[in-house]
Design a protein around this motif. Structure first.
Motif, PDB file in Angstrom:
ATOM      1  N   TYR A  43      90.105 132.355 -56.193  1.00  0.00           N
ATOM      2  CA  TYR A  43      89.204 133.566 -55.759  1.00  0.00           C
ATOM      3  C   TYR A  43      89.939 134.538 -54.896  1.00  0.00           C
ATOM      4  O   TYR A  43      89.868 135.769 -55.249  1.00  0.00           O
ATOM      5  CB  TYR A  43      87.799 132.902 -55.454  1.00  0.00           C
ATOM      6  N   VAL A  44      90.408 134.057 -53.885  1.00  0.00           N
ATOM      7  CA  VAL A  44      90.996 134.838 -52.908  1.00  0.00           C
ATOM      8  C   VAL A  44      92.228 135.520 -53.484  1.00  0.00           C
ATOM      9  O   VAL A  44      92.503 136.655 -53.226  1.00  0.00           O
ATOM     10  CB  VAL A  44      91.252 133.949 -51.655  1.00  0.00           C
ATOM     11  N   GLU A  45      93.035 134.743 -54.279  1.00  0.00           N
ATOM     12  CA  GLU A  45      94.492 135.050 -54.809  1.00  0.00           C
ATOM     13  C   GLU A  45      94.248 136.426 -55.727  1.00  0.00           C
ATOM     14  O   GLU A  45      94.824 137.314 -55.609  1.00  0.00           O
ATOM     15  CB  GLU A  45      95.093 133.743 -55.568  1.00  0.00           C
ATOM     16  N   ASN A  46      93.136 136.215 -56.603  1.00  0.00           N
ATOM     17  CA  ASN A  46      92.827 137.335 -57.329  1.00  0.00           C
ATOM     18  C   ASN A  46      92.634 138.551 -56.662  1.00  0.00           C
ATOM     19  O   ASN A  46      93.082 139.713 -56.862  1.00  0.00           O
ATOM     20  CB  ASN A  46      91.856 137.012 -58.287  1.00  0.00           C
ATOM     21  N   LYS A  47      91.805 138.497 -55.666  1.00  0.00           N
ATOM     22  CA  LYS A  47      91.558 139.518 -54.780  1.00  0.00           C
ATOM     23  C   LYS A  47      92.829 140.116 -54.336  1.00  0.00           C
ATOM     24  O   LYS A  47      93.085 141.293 -54.108  1.00  0.00           O
ATOM     25  CB  LYS A  47      90.669 139.330 -53.611  1.00  0.00           C
ATOM     26  N   LEU A  48      93.728 139.267 -53.812  1.00  0.00           N
ATOM     27  CA  LEU A  48      95.027 140.001 -53.193  1.00  0.00           C
ATOM     28  C   LEU A  48      95.782 140.581 -54.400  1.00  0.00           C
ATOM     29  O   LEU A  48      96.620 141.752 -54.005  1.00  0.00           O
ATOM     30  CB  LEU A  48      96.021 138.560 -52.707  1.00  0.00           C
ATOM     31  N   LYS A  49      95.950 139.977 -55.428  1.00  0.00           N
ATOM     32  CA  LYS A  49      96.722 140.392 -56.651  1.00  0.00           C
ATOM     33  C   LYS A  49      96.343 141.791 -57.164  1.00  0.00           C
ATOM     34  O   LYS A  49      96.874 142.390 -57.837  1.00  0.00           O
ATOM     35  CB  LYS A  49      96.780 139.394 -57.755  1.00  0.00           C
ATOM     36  N   PHE A  50      94.801 142.206 -56.931  1.00  0.00           N
ATOM     37  CA  PHE A  50      94.331 143.330 -57.235  1.00  0.00           C
ATOM     38  C   PHE A  50      95.241 144.540 -56.554  1.00  0.00           C
ATOM     39  O   PHE A  50      95.359 145.564 -57.100  1.00  0.00           O
ATOM     40  CB  PHE A  50      93.088 143.652 -57.077  1.00  0.00           C
ATOM     41  N   PHE A  51      96.010 144.259 -55.427  1.00  0.00           N
ATOM     42  CA  PHE A  51      96.591 145.423 -54.785  1.00  0.00           C
ATOM     43  C   PHE A  51      97.833 145.329 -55.718  1.00  0.00           C
ATOM     44  O   PHE A  51      98.667 144.456 -55.807  1.00  0.00           O
ATOM     45  CB  PHE A  51      96.842 145.054 -53.378  1.00  0.00           C
ATOM     46  N   PRO A  52      98.313 146.683 -56.138  1.00  0.00           N
ATOM     47  CA  PRO A  52      99.666 146.748 -56.769  1.00  0.00           C
ATOM     48  C   PRO A  52     100.848 146.293 -56.139  1.00  0.00           C
ATOM     49  O   PRO A  52     101.847 145.822 -56.681  1.00  0.00           O
ATOM     50  CB  PRO A  52      99.763 148.335 -56.847  1.00  0.00           C
ATOM     51  N   SER A  53     100.813 146.077 -54.761  1.00  0.00           N
ATOM     52  CA  SER A  53     102.091 145.853 -54.143  1.00  0.00           C
ATOM     53  C   SER A  53     102.311 144.270 -54.042  1.00  0.00           C
ATOM     54  O   SER A  53     103.249 143.745 -53.812  1.00  0.00           O
ATOM     55  CB  SER A  53     102.080 146.245 -52.741  1.00  0.00           C
ATOM     56  N   HIS A 102      75.638 136.493 -68.883  1.00  0.00           N
ATOM     57  CA  HIS A 102      77.096 136.225 -68.835  1.00  0.00           C
ATOM     58  C   HIS A 102      77.377 135.025 -67.814  1.00  0.00           C
ATOM     59  O   HIS A 102      77.037 134.773 -67.086  1.00  0.00           O
ATOM     60  CB  HIS A 102      77.455 137.689 -68.200  1.00  0.00           C
ATOM     61  N   LEU A 103      78.683 134.486 -68.480  1.00  0.00           N
ATOM     62  CA  LEU A 103      79.476 133.517 -67.728  1.00  0.00           C
ATOM     63  C   LEU A 103      80.336 134.223 -66.734  1.00  0.00           C
ATOM     64  O   LEU A 103      80.924 135.151 -66.856  1.00  0.00           O
ATOM     65  CB  LEU A 103      80.283 132.646 -68.703  1.00  0.00           C
ATOM     66  N   ARG A 104      80.351 133.538 -65.468  1.00  0.00           N
ATOM     67  CA  ARG A 104      81.172 133.976 -64.248  1.00  0.00           C
ATOM     68  C   ARG A 104      82.010 132.749 -64.148  1.00  0.00           C
ATOM     69  O   ARG A 104      81.589 131.701 -63.737  1.00  0.00           O
ATOM     70  CB  ARG A 104      80.627 134.431 -63.200  1.00  0.00           C
ATOM     71  N   ILE A 105      83.294 133.028 -64.025  1.00  0.00           N
ATOM     72  CA  ILE A 105      84.195 131.934 -63.832  1.00  0.00           C
ATOM     73  C   ILE A 105      84.818 131.992 -62.095  1.00  0.00           C
ATOM     74  O   ILE A 105      85.003 133.183 -61.824  1.00  0.00           O
ATOM     75  CB  ILE A 105      85.498 131.816 -64.587  1.00  0.00           C
ATOM     76  N   ILE A 106      84.765 130.957 -61.236  1.00  0.00           N
ATOM     77  CA  ILE A 106      84.972 130.978 -59.890  1.00  0.00           C
ATOM     78  C   ILE A 106      86.511 130.630 -59.832  1.00  0.00           C
ATOM     79  O   ILE A 106      87.197 131.365 -59.137  1.00  0.00           O
ATOM     80  CB  ILE A 106      84.109 130.082 -58.798  1.00  0.00           C
ATOM     81  N   ASP A 107      86.741 129.364 -60.383  1.00  0.00           N
ATOM     82  CA  ASP A 107      88.164 129.059 -60.280  1.00  0.00           C
ATOM     83  C   ASP A 107      88.539 127.714 -61.073  1.00  0.00           C
ATOM     84  O   ASP A 107      87.563 127.251 -61.852  1.00  0.00           O
ATOM     85  CB  ASP A 107      88.072 128.497 -58.574  1.00  0.00           C
ATOM     86  N   ARG A 108      89.644 126.980 -60.887  1.00  0.00           N
ATOM     87  CA  ARG A 108      90.036 125.889 -61.489  1.00  0.00           C
ATOM     88  C   ARG A 108      89.122 124.890 -60.658  1.00  0.00           C
ATOM     89  O   ARG A 108      89.081 124.962 -59.746  1.00  0.00           O
ATOM     90  CB  ARG A 108      91.332 125.482 -61.546  1.00  0.00           C
ATOM     91  N   ALA A 109      88.347 123.763 -61.782  1.00  0.00           N
ATOM     92  CA  ALA A 109      87.604 123.158 -61.133  1.00  0.00           C
ATOM     93  C   ALA A 109      88.307 121.843 -60.130  1.00  0.00           C
ATOM     94  O   ALA A 109      87.873 121.827 -59.133  1.00  0.00           O
ATOM     95  CB  ALA A 109      86.693 122.186 -62.090  1.00  0.00           C
ATOM     96  N   LYS A 110      89.308 121.748 -60.384  1.00  0.00           N
ATOM     97  CA  LYS A 110      90.266 120.957 -59.491  1.00  0.00           C
ATOM     98  C   LYS A 110      90.767 121.512 -58.224  1.00  0.00           C
ATOM     99  O   LYS A 110      91.137 120.915 -57.384  1.00  0.00           O
ATOM    100  CB  LYS A 110      91.247 120.005 -60.325  1.00  0.00           C
ATOM    101  N   ASP A 111      91.065 122.618 -58.409  1.00  0.00           N
ATOM    102  CA  ASP A 111      91.563 123.687 -57.318  1.00  0.00           C
ATOM    103  C   ASP A 111      90.582 123.789 -56.197  1.00  0.00           C
ATOM    104  O   ASP A 111      90.642 124.145 -54.979  1.00  0.00           O
ATOM    105  CB  ASP A 111      91.998 124.845 -57.790  1.00  0.00           C
ATOM    106  N   VAL A 112      89.110 123.704 -56.570  1.00  0.00           N
ATOM    107  CA  VAL A 112      87.823 124.043 -55.822  1.00  0.00           C
ATOM    108  C   VAL A 112      87.800 122.883 -54.860  1.00  0.00           C
ATOM    109  O   VAL A 112      87.936 121.762 -55.323  1.00  0.00           O
ATOM    110  CB  VAL A 112      86.692 124.406 -56.546  1.00  0.00           C
ATOM    111  N   GLY A 113      88.033 123.052 -53.384  1.00  0.00           N
ATOM    112  CA  GLY A 113      87.832 121.956 -52.603  1.00  0.00           C
ATOM    113  C   GLY A 113      87.158 121.977 -51.516  1.00  0.00           C
ATOM    114  O   GLY A 113      86.144 123.115 -51.549  1.00  0.00           O
TER     115      GLY A 113
END
Lengths: 653, 274
Positions: free
Chosen positions: A485-495, A462-473
């Motif tokens: 990667y971090v933003e998604n973890k944050l956004k998983f909180f409903p608030s 299976h393919l796993r996507i980490i981030d936009r290639a140009k955003d990875v720095g």
């Protein structure tokens, strides 16, 4: 239905459906409180009449027909009618402001514009003093249109009537134009929302659309009799594939909601069998369920929580057909009668056989919640340039952290730098009037760069996507920086509605946070926290405390990954306004535009890094009608504790 | 079944929008005991126009509207409607004549759904009797379907599809006002009376309401008489304005005429004493 044979265009598929499925429902639309139905034969008749009407108005081969409005059968028909005339349909985002619309209309040189209602017509009129190639405006909803100058404007019903009346004159020419269409003629042109720069017109051929529709329909065994709800923007490639490509290929029924506000209710009434939604729809529904359960009585609450626990434990396994003990099966069966069944019915998911989410990462809790109820929710990964499908999850191999295996007919490879490339029959022809971009995206062998960084899991393929290639720095000390990667973890909180993480080339990571007014507002109500506006709620110290808790939880989870432990958030602030597409901060498909945010809020970012604890700022906002205003606020900046990551510890030793 | 087929609007595009006199008030005087609410007022309302009645608090605007709607009977003066002198009438008789109204303090059935509330507007137009309606059989059933179709057109027109089945009591104020307008429209009025349709609304709700009032006038050719405090709204919306103060008429004319009328300026801004 294995081979496409001479079915090489959408009009050809329509003709087949009109004879093969003549009396089966093709389109439904709720109007005046009742679902109106058109069979394939009736729809084909309407579409032909529209095409004849377009011919009477002078639509030529190779013209571009812009289509803008909410999802309605009449607009889908207009697109197919345009194809019949040898023209190219260009669906636009209906919530785009006049300026954005002007760019696209100008770029494609549209001669016809089909509008849903007065609101869209007004926007077209507004841009017409700059753009002079628009020959005809056609509108579907007559309301408020009586006083407009109709010298180059028509009501669609009149166009249809005129087309029917003129059929002796145009029948032969129209048949000729339909016969000319082949696998390589342009099926549709879709503008990418563009996280960077101006939107690009992606030219997709009949081959792209039909091959992709055929492959994906077979992958999920879609069939006539399936039902979908068409509610996502018509300008988005997914809607074109689901509501036009796959619908035409398999002959299933496309249902259009009464209005955007009644969508949830219409969803329940239709009970689609095939359903697509971006993660935020699933998140929103789950948040609603949880808010309502908070208000439920004690007994109901206890039953709900007990059986949801059972569902979380065994639900996904039952769905995947794995072996589950008798006692658990019995408990799940009772839970289904008491909780899951009624809940699915309320959500409108009782009949969902295949469900997809894509576009953004979905929170594992949210994903598992729906799967544990017995809804076959899966993930796919795709983009406009691929006619959607790159990878997707087969039934029984579904996980929240992967995007599945390559779709049938698609080849995928990972480049040295981790970027994902693909090649498929759905790969786009070119960017319209932009050979440089075409060349830099698609190489001579047909491989397309996705711009995403990812890797294949060795065990599962299976393919796993980490981030936009140009955003990875890289951060200042050389550690990997993957904001998404971090933003998604944050956004998983409903608030937390949105988050933007900074840190490229910097010594530490910091973040902007957008709270979710719905979830946080409800939380505030239950905790007796008074507020009068979004801004006030966002600045509340108790809200800051809660968000800091979430940030620290994310830090702990990020710290566990040795590769990414540098991405922990040291300082954050809660923004005083929601990031909005009208202000250019997000794309119309709600993806964060990093560059623009960095420029617009440079003062806030500076404050995040220079140790200040508060900052005064003024922000320009654009209202829906294009007017501008400004909001002023003093924002607090807070620190969050970080964990020593495994990598850091190693370095220290 | 055609998605694009909406009911053809009755008002023809090329006909002049404003026609002859629809209603005329002749020397109306209304007293409550010793208090004179209205003193000798005359004005007319023309077919197809938007006519506003404005004035400071206590000027007698609502009383005037109640005289027009037939709820109050003036002690002196005559009300002429469609070229005939109007006798004293019961409220339902007024409704049957094609006059509908909304109220300053919303008067809806709170426990009933939006749809049912609007359906009550069709009551005077229903022909079948109580018993056949209760049994919902034969002619009554067909009739209800017909009326429901009309009501759905109005729901669509006012963009309230999403609250069709919601009890009115759960709605915010701005939407309740819209439902009340929907109910008034359901009676298919010749003359629509709006008692402060914009009161207590925020800017956005006001803009919406203005649009609906203009659209109603435009699409159905309905004559509208409204009372309003918000001067900006009145001046933008109406074709002609009557200005009242202490029960007397102090101005009458187009918004521009009224705006430059000295008596009106004094009533609103006060008089300088030197």
């Amino acid at each position: 239905m294995a081979e496409t044979g001479d079915l090489v265009s959408i009009p050809a598929l329509l003709a087949r459906n009109a004879s093969q499925f003549a009396n089966q429902p093709a389109y439904r639309e709720k109007e005046f409180g009742i679902w109106q139905v058109w069979t394939w034969a009736e729809a084909a008749d309407e579409i032909r009449a529209i095409a004849l009407g377009f011919m009477a108005l002078g639509l030529k081969r190779g013209d571009f027909v812009a289509v803008v409005g909410r999802n309605r059968p009449a607009l889908y028909w207009s697109m197919v009618a345009a194809q019949m005339c040898g023209a190219v349909p260009v669906p636009l985002y209906q919530d785009a402001a006049a300026d954005e619309m002007a760019y696209v209309l100008d770029h494609c040189g549209a001669t016809f514009v089909v509008c849903g209602d007065q609101e869209q017509v007004d926007k077209v009129i507004e841009v017409q003093d700059r753009i002079h190639h628009i020959e005809q405006v056609v509108y579907v909803d007559k309301r408020g249109m009586r006083k407009y100058d109709h010298s180059r404007m028509n009501w669609l019903a009149d166009v249809v009537a005129e087309g029917r009346a003129a059929h002796w004159r145009f029948d032969e020419e129209l048949n000729h134009r339909i016969a000319e269409l082949d696998y390589d003629s342009t099926c549709v042109m879709l503008y990418t929302s563009g996280t960077t720069g101006k939107p690009k017109g992606v030219v997709l051929s009949n081959r792209n659309i039909i091959e992709t529709s055929k492959n994906s329909a077979e992958f999920d065994r879609l069939r006539p009799g399936d039902e979908i709800l068409a509610y996502l923007p018509m300008a988005w490639v997914g809607d074109f594939i689901f509501s036009v490509g796959q619908a035409m290929w398999t002959g299933f029924c496309v249902n259009c909601p009464e209005s955007a506000t009644t969508m949830m209710n219409d969803l329940r009434e239709i009970g689609p069998t095939y359903f697509f939604a971006p993660p935020r729809v699933f998140e929103g529904q789950l948040t609603n369920v949880m808010i309502r359960m908070e208000d439920a009585g004690r007994i109901k609450k206890a039953i709900f929580h007990h059986y949801m626990k059972v569902a979380r434990r065994v639900g996904p396994d039952i769905l995947d057909g794995k072996s589950v003990g008798m006692a658990d099966r019995l408990a799940y069966f009772i839970g289904d009668k008491l909780v899951y069944g009624p809940l699915k019915n309320t959500l409108g998911f009782s009949r969902v056989r295949v469900g997809y989410t894509a576009g953004e990462a979905i929170g594992p809790e949210i994903f598992d919640f729906y799967r544990s109820l017995g809804i076959n929710l899966k993930q796919l990964y795709g983009q406009t340039e691929a006619s959607v499908f790159i990878t997707q999850q087969p039934d029984g191999q579904v996980r929240s952290d992967t995007v599945g295996v390559p779709s049938p007919g698609v080849e995928v490879r990972i480049a040295e730098n981790g970027e994902v490339f693909y090649r498929s029959p759905g790969t786009f022809v070119s960017y319209y009037k932009n050979p440089e971009s075409t060349a830099s995206t698609k190489d001579a062998e047909g491989w397309v760069a996705t711009g995403d960084a990812g890797f294949f899991e060795e065990a599962t393929g299976h393919l796993r996507i980490i981030d936009r290639a140009k955003d990875v720095g890289k951060m200042a000390d050389g550690r990997l920086f993957a904001p998404k990667y971090v933003e998604n973890k944050l956004k998983f909180f409903p608030s937390i509605l949105e988050a933007v993480v900074f840190g490229n080339g910097r010594p530490m990571c910091t973040a902007f946070v957008n709270i979710d007014l719905n979830a946080v507002g409800n939380w505030a109500e239950r905790n007796n926290i008074a507020y009068s506006s979004y801004q006030e709620l966002a600045a509340n110290p108790a809200v800051y405390d809660m968000i800091r808790g979430h940030v620290e939880e994310v830090n702990a989870s990020v710290a566990a990954d040795p590769m990414l432990s540098g991405c922990q958030i040291h300082r954050f602030l809660i923004l005083h306004k929601e990031l909005d597409a009208d202000d250019g901060e997000m794309t119309r498909t709600r993806k964060v535009r990093r560059k623009i945010i960095e420029e617009k809020y440079h003062d806030l970012i500076a404050a995040l890094y220079d140790g200040r604890t508060s900052i005064y700022t003024e922000t320009e906002v654009t209202y829906e009608d294009g007017r501008k205003g400004a909001i002023r606020a003093t924002l607090r900046i807070e620190e969050a504790t970080t964990q020593p990551g495994p990598a850091q510890r190693m370095a220290a030793e | 079944m055609n998605a694009m087929d909406i009911e053809a609007a009755p008002a023809a595009a090329d006909a002049p929008r404003i026609g002859g006199v629809l209603m005329e008030m002749r020397n109306i005087t209304l007293r409550f005991g010793g208090v004179k609410a209205i003193t000798d007022i005359s004005f007319d309302i023309r077919e197809g126009e938007i006519r506003a009645i404005i004035g400071p608090n206590g000027a007698g605007k609502s009383s005037m509207l109640n005289v027009i709607s037939g709820f109050y009977v003036p002690q002196e003066g005559e009300v002429w409607f469609k070229g005939k002198r109007r006798p004293q009438m019961k409220p339902y008789e007024v409704a049957q004549q094609g006059i509908a109204r909304t109220f300053q303090n919303i008067a809806l059935f709170e426990g009933m759904s939006v749809l049912d509330n609007i359906m009550t507007g069709r009551l005077t137009l229903m022909k079948t009797g109580l018993w056949s309606q209760a049994l919902w059989w034969g002619r009554a059933q067909a009739e209800e379907v017909e009326h429901r179709a009309k009501v759905e057109k109005i729901i669509d027109f006012l963009e309230i599809q999403h609250i069709r089945k919601t009890p009115v009591g759960r709605l915010p104020y701005g939407l309740k006002k819209r439902v009340e307008l929907a109910r008034a429209l359901a009676t298919e009025p010749k003359l629509l009376l709006l008692d402060e349709p914009m009161a207590g609304m925020n800017v956005e709700e006001k803009e919406d309401m203005c649009r609906f009032i203009l659209d109603t006038n435009d699409e159905f050719g309905t004559t509208i008489c409204l009372i309003e405090h918000d001067m900006g709204v009145v001046m933008d919306l109406s074709d002609r304005v009557v200005v009242m103060d202490y029960g007397k008429k102090i101005g009458d004319g187009t918004p521009d005429e009224v705006r430059s009328n000295q008596a009106v300026i004094e009533a609103y801004l006060g008089v300088q004493h030197d």
